[in-house]
Scaffold this active site. Structure first.
Site, PDB file in Angstrom:
ATOM      1  N   GLY A  63      37.419  34.612  49.724  1.00 44.91           N
ATOM      2  CA  GLY A  63      38.499  35.700  50.067  1.00 44.91           C
ATOM      3  C   GLY A  63      39.814  35.280  50.320  1.00 44.91           C
ATOM      4  N   PRO A  69      35.144  29.571  48.647  1.00 47.50           N
ATOM      5  CA  PRO A  69      36.621  29.912  48.275  1.00 47.50           C
ATOM      6  C   PRO A  69      36.866  29.626  46.794  1.00 47.50           C
ATOM      7  CG  PRO A  69      36.449  27.778  49.118  1.00 47.50           C
ATOM      8  CD  PRO A  69      35.275  28.393  49.478  1.00 47.50           C
ATOM      9  N   GLY A  70      37.480  30.699  46.110  1.00 50.13           N
ATOM     10  CA  GLY A  70      37.760  30.371  44.582  1.00 50.13           C
ATOM     11  C   GLY A  70      39.305  30.241  44.574  1.00 50.13           C
ATOM     12  N   ARG A  78      46.185  39.585  35.232  1.00 48.86           N
ATOM     13  CA  ARG A  78      46.239  39.999  36.564  1.00 48.86           C
ATOM     14  C   ARG A  78      47.359  40.945  36.857  1.00 48.86           C
ATOM     15  NH1 ARG A  78      46.716  37.608  40.685  1.00 48.86           N
ATOM     16  NH2 ARG A  78      45.191  38.422  41.748  1.00 48.86           N
ATOM     17  N   CYS A  89      50.492  43.952  21.639  1.00 52.49           N
ATOM     18  CA  CYS A  89      51.030  45.209  21.359  1.00 52.49           C
ATOM     19  C   CYS A  89      50.758  46.280  22.159  1.00 52.49           C
ATOM     20  CB  CYS A  89      50.576  45.446  19.934  1.00 52.49           C
ATOM     21  SG  CYS A  89      50.599  44.032  18.864  1.00 52.49           S
ATOM     22  N   GLU A  90      51.191  46.158  23.586  1.00 53.69           N
ATOM     23  CA  GLU A  90      51.051  47.260  24.544  1.00 53.69           C
ATOM     24  C   GLU A  90      52.228  47.027  25.559  1.00 53.69           C
ATOM     25  OE1 GLU A  90      47.484  47.685  26.696  1.00 53.69           O
ATOM     26  OE2 GLU A  90      46.246  46.685  25.059  1.00 53.69           O
ATOM     27  N   TYR A 141      41.797  33.023  38.172  1.00 60.11           N
ATOM     28  CA  TYR A 141      41.680  33.990  37.217  1.00 60.11           C
ATOM     29  C   TYR A 141      42.490  34.559  36.329  1.00 60.11           C
ATOM     30  CZ  TYR A 141      38.609  34.618  41.645  1.00 60.11           C
ATOM     31  OH  TYR A 141      37.565  34.347  42.649  1.00 60.11           O
TER      32      TYR A 141
HETATM   33  N1  LLP Z   1      32.162  34.621  46.743  1.00 61.11           N
HETATM   34  C1  LLP Z   1      31.976  35.843  46.121  1.00 61.11           C
HETATM   35  C2  LLP Z   1      30.640  36.311  46.127  1.00 61.11           C
HETATM   36  C3  LLP Z   1      32.518  36.403  45.219  1.00 61.11           C
HETATM   37  O1  LLP Z   1      32.277  37.634  44.550  1.00 61.11           O
HETATM   38  C4  LLP Z   1      34.044  35.820  44.776  1.00 61.11           C
HETATM   39  C5  LLP Z   1      35.130  36.406  44.183  1.00 61.11           C
HETATM   40  C6  LLP Z   1      34.348  34.553  45.893  1.00 61.11           C
HETATM   41  C7  LLP Z   1      33.219  34.276  46.507  1.00 61.11           C
HETATM   42  C8  LLP Z   1      35.605  33.928  45.481  1.00 61.11           C
HETATM   43  O2  LLP Z   1      36.772  34.645  46.067  1.00 61.11           O
HETATM   44  P1  LLP Z   1      38.194  33.960  46.279  1.00 61.11           P
HETATM   45  O3  LLP Z   1      38.280  33.202  47.249  1.00 61.11           O
HETATM   46  O4  LLP Z   1      38.670  33.828  44.881  1.00 61.11           O
HETATM   47  O5  LLP Z   1      38.928  35.394  46.848  1.00 61.11           O
HETATM   48  N2  LLP Z   1      39.569  38.717  39.286  1.00 61.11           N
HETATM   49  C9  LLP Z   1      40.181  38.893  40.583  1.00 61.11           C
HETATM   50  C10 LLP Z   1      39.425  38.247  41.638  1.00 61.11           C
HETATM   51  C11 LLP Z   1      37.876  38.700  41.754  1.00 61.11           C
HETATM   52  C12 LLP Z   1      37.078  38.084  42.801  1.00 61.11           C
HETATM   53  C13 LLP Z   1      35.694  38.438  42.733  1.00 61.11           C
HETATM   54  N3  LLP Z   1      34.798  37.468  43.434  1.00 61.11           N
HETATM   55  C14 LLP Z   1      41.574  38.509  40.530  1.00 61.11           C
HETATM   56  O6  LLP Z   1      41.944  38.252  39.667  1.00 61.11           O
HETATM   57  O7  LLP Z   1      42.361  38.645  41.567  1.00 61.11           O
END
Ligand code: LLP
Length: 428
Positions: free
Chosen positions: A250, A291-292, A328, A357-358, A386
């Protein structure tokens, strides 16, 4: 206004404007990359990914957490080369489907370092996770517990005694982020509500073949304040003591220069560890974070080429990509910045539009570019999370390649999709 060689903070570490005034990423001149590999293209500074992984691990040990597992949320950038790099750096991997599990295994993650997520895991996904002996399955709902019970009774565990699991809890904590990426609120589709959590824990403990290790919470994404993380840890702690705590992902990132700076990896990790310890999750418990975005977003930029420039009420700068490579802005109103790759520091107000086309296909609504013209290479930073994962073939546009750059060398790690790829699944 960009002066000298200083770059906005959203760019990958080590990026610079070279002597010719051109953006370099990972030591590679982006104008040359565009000429060699074409556009649109995702360009990744390999060392940036590596140094973020190391920063998380180091921050954990500096904060006094012996056992901090950093679990890359693979949905952010599910590309084999990225996964391989993080596997080599000693990270774990979070997967949320059979497909992501396949990618993680194929990239070399040891199964015991894989965490299986999902609010609607299918029977075949659960079988795949059990057969491959993933390290943890994060249980989301009672139906899943029933299903797991049946699968282990059918012998899916083989000769192992029990499958380690976590119970996902929704702690009723709201972070300040877009509602579509907020998950900690009571009315969330993810996990057990606080009121159900104890029953879920007891139910999992009653299943022979499941070994409850601890609890999990993920409250949302692109969070710029640390407080919600602290509150989530405090909520989880009310449910008892466990050997494993997984506080999800997050941490937000810098998308534009104007946006408030997110907490650093060190501040975030320090705060998580401190909150865990303050709530009785001692240094000897295993603490996990997922973390993602904060591992990969700022490591990459997207390169586009301007196809046309027109003026009506606005100045429209249309490029060769758009919502097929970055959903996004359309999905979350996400704001990006853009620059002409060899003329930074622009002052012409424009709308950077995609080719789809939008009317909604706008990459940057309020872009300030330096006299953009057809043929210019445009760069948008912070596209390493993402974007690749949510790309599509809309309008028959092939998905872009991924190019890793390091010390001036560039290599294609995912080739550009071809027209033939788009008919590869046809059955006639
Ligand atoms: N753990 C779980 C269980 C999750 O569902 C997620 C993200 C993460 C970790 C990683 O979260 P991060 O560190 O990346 O915030 N497509 C959206 C983001 C969706 C996130 C979904 N879950 C965007 O482009 O902002």
């Amino acid at each position: 206004m960009v002066t000298g060689t200083s770059l906005p903070r959203a760019f990958p570490a080590g990026s610079r404007l070279n002597e010719r005034g051109r953006l370099e990423v990972g030591g590679c001149d982006t104008i040359e990359l565009a000429a060699e590999f074409g556009t649109p293209a995702y360009v990744v500074a390999e060392d940036d990914l590596r140094s973020r992984a190391r920063a998380f691990l180091q921050a954990g040990s500096e904060a006094g957490q012996r056992d901090l597992h950093v679990v890359f949320a693979s949905k952010a950038f599910p590309c084999t080369a990225v996964l391989e790099l993080f596997a080599r750096e000693g990270l774990w991997c979070d997967v949320a489907s059979g497909g992501e599990l396949y990618l993680a295994l194929n990239a070399g993650f040891a199964p015991e370092r894989i965490v299986q997520h999902g609010n609607a895991k299918s029977e075949s996904e659960l079988r795949m996770a059990l057969r491959n002996r993933v390290g943890l399955i994060v249980v989301d709902n009672f139906d899943e517990i029933d299903r797991l019970e049946r699968l282990v009774a059918e012998g899916e565990l083989g000769d192992r005694g029990a499958q380690p699991v976590l119970v996902r809890v929704t702690p009723d904590v709201r972070g300040d982020t877009h509602e579509k990426i907020s998950t900690g609120q009571a009315d969330s589709k993810f996990g057990f509500a606080m009121g159900e959590a104890r029953e879920a824990i007891t139910r999992v403990q009653s299943v022979q073949g499941l070994s409850l290790q601890g609890l999990h919470a993920h409250i949302g994404s692109q969070l710029l304040s640390l407080d919600p993380f602290r509150r989530a840890a405090a909520e989880l702690a009310t449910l008892g003591e466990f050997p494993v705590w997984d506080l999800g992902g997050g941490l937000g990132v810098q998308y534009t220069e104007d946006q408030p700076a997110p907490p650093s990896i060190e501040q975030y990790t320090g705060a998580i560890v401190a909150a865990a310890h303050a709530n009785g999750m001692g240094p000897d418990t295993r603490l996990m974070i997922e973390p993602g975005r904060s591992l990969s977003a700022n490591a990459a930029v997207t390169l586009y080429t301007v196809e046309s420039v027109k003026q009506n009420v606005s100045r429209w700068v249309a490029v060769d990509g758009g919502m097929s490579d970055n959903m996004r802005p359309m999905l979350y109103g996400a704001v990006y910045e853009a620059h002409v790759a060899d003329r930074f520091g622009g002052s012409t107000d424009c709308v950077l539009a995609g080719k789809h086309c939008e009317s909604g296909d706008v990459i940057v609504r309020e872009a300030r570019l330096n006299d953009p013209r057809p043929g210019d290479v445009i760069v948008t930073p912070a596209t390493g999370a993402y974007c690749y994962s949510m790309a599509s073939n809309y309008n028959g546009v092939p998905r872009p390649p991924v190019i890793f750059c390091k010390d001036g060398d560039a290599r294609v790690v995912v080739r550009r999709e071809s027209f033939e790829d788009m008919t590869a699944r046809d059955v006639r």
